[in-house]
Motif scaffolding. Structure first.
Motif, mmCIF file in Angstrom:
data_model
loop_
_atom_site.group_PDB
_atom_site.id
_atom_site.type_symbol
_atom_site.label_atom_id
_atom_site.label_comp_id
_atom_site.label_asym_id
_atom_site.label_seq_id
_atom_site.Cartn_x
_atom_site.Cartn_y
_atom_site.Cartn_z
ATOM 1 N N ALA A 64 0.938 -1.081 0.107
ATOM 2 C CA ALA A 64 -0.289 0.084 -0.003
ATOM 3 C C ALA A 64 0.914 1.243 0.136
ATOM 4 N N GLU A 65 0.551 2.240 -0.610
ATOM 5 C CA GLU A 65 1.181 3.446 -0.836
ATOM 6 C C GLU A 65 0.920 4.203 0.581
ATOM 7 N N PRO A 66 2.022 4.870 1.103
ATOM 8 C CA PRO A 66 1.842 5.640 2.314
ATOM 9 C C PRO A 66 0.725 6.622 2.349
ATOM 10 N N PRO A 67 -0.132 7.063 3.341
ATOM 11 C CA PRO A 67 -1.122 7.794 3.273
ATOM 12 C C PRO A 67 -0.757 9.333 3.015
ATOM 13 N N VAL A 68 -1.479 10.169 2.576
ATOM 14 C CA VAL A 68 -1.166 11.500 2.213
ATOM 15 C C VAL A 68 -0.871 12.126 3.537
ATOM 16 N N PRO A 69 0.361 12.813 4.023
ATOM 17 C CA PRO A 69 0.384 13.603 4.986
ATOM 18 C C PRO A 69 -0.665 14.743 5.072
ATOM 19 N N PRO A 70 -1.136 14.980 6.552
ATOM 20 C CA PRO A 70 -2.172 15.862 6.466
ATOM 21 C C PRO A 70 -1.749 17.463 6.258
ATOM 22 N N ALA A 71 -2.352 18.083 5.954
ATOM 23 C CA ALA A 71 -2.063 19.615 5.611
ATOM 24 C C ALA A 71 -1.436 20.219 6.790
ATOM 25 N N GLU A 72 -0.256 20.996 6.716
ATOM 26 C CA GLU A 72 0.134 21.546 7.830
ATOM 27 C C GLU A 72 -0.513 22.582 8.659
ATOM 28 N N LYS A 73 -0.711 22.525 9.808
ATOM 29 C CA LYS A 73 -1.378 23.519 10.529
ATOM 30 C C LYS A 73 -0.744 24.652 10.798
ATOM 31 N N PRO A 74 -1.181 25.860 10.660
ATOM 32 C CA PRO A 74 -0.340 27.160 11.291
ATOM 33 C C PRO A 74 0.344 26.708 12.722
ATOM 34 N N LYS A 75 1.616 27.203 12.798
ATOM 35 C CA LYS A 75 2.211 27.123 13.940
ATOM 36 C C LYS A 75 1.922 28.078 14.940
#
Length: 150
Positions: free
Chosen positions: A87-98
């Motif tokens: 399986a392909e690795p899941p798409v990383p979640p969008a970066e939250k503002p720090k």
């Protein structure tokens, strides 16, 4: 006039030679024809176009039958289906503002003198009093072998 050659039975053996003779042509033969007949065999033979067409047609029909009955394949082969088992690795979640870092000021601890150690005299231990005396120990039974009979 035509030249003919004859050969004796033992011609070719030592001392014998071939005998050549010039004989006149036979009167039964007619004069040489002016038009030469076409030979059915050899280099002078013309191609038989109907037979060539029949052979080509037979080859075309045979080729069509082989393709129809799937004996030979002339179409391009399709690429094989490839299934990825990993399986392909899941798409990383969008970066939250720090969040902005909170500035913490270091607090200087207040140094205080330790409390003084006060030494006091300990009270003497209470006296030990014995009220009864322990009973004397009982005699211990010891097993001894019997004396032998005489």
């Amino acid at each position: 006039m035509t030249m003919h050659a004859t050969l004796d039975r033992d011609a070719g053996a030592e001392g014998h030679a071939l005998f050549f003779a010039d004989l006149p042509d036979s009167p039964a033969k007619g004069p040489a024809p002016l038009v030469v007949e076409r030979s059915a065999y050899g280099a002078d033979r013309a191609p038989n176009w109907p037979m060539i067409a029949a052979i080509v047609a037979l080859h075309i029909v045979a080729f069509y039958a082989l393709v129809t009955f799937d004996v030979i394949h002339i179409a391009e082969k399709k690429k094989p289906l490839v299934v990825d088992l990993i399986a392909e690795p899941p798409v990383p979640p969008a970066e939250k503002p720090k969040p902005e870092p909170v500035v913490v000021e270091k607090v200087q601890p207040v140094v205080v003198a330790p409390p003084p150690i006060v030494q006091t005299l300990a009270s003497p231990p209470p006296p030990i009093t014995v009220t009864t005396t322990p009973p004397p120990p009982r005699p211990v039974a010891v097993a001894a072998p019997r004396p032998p009979d005489r």
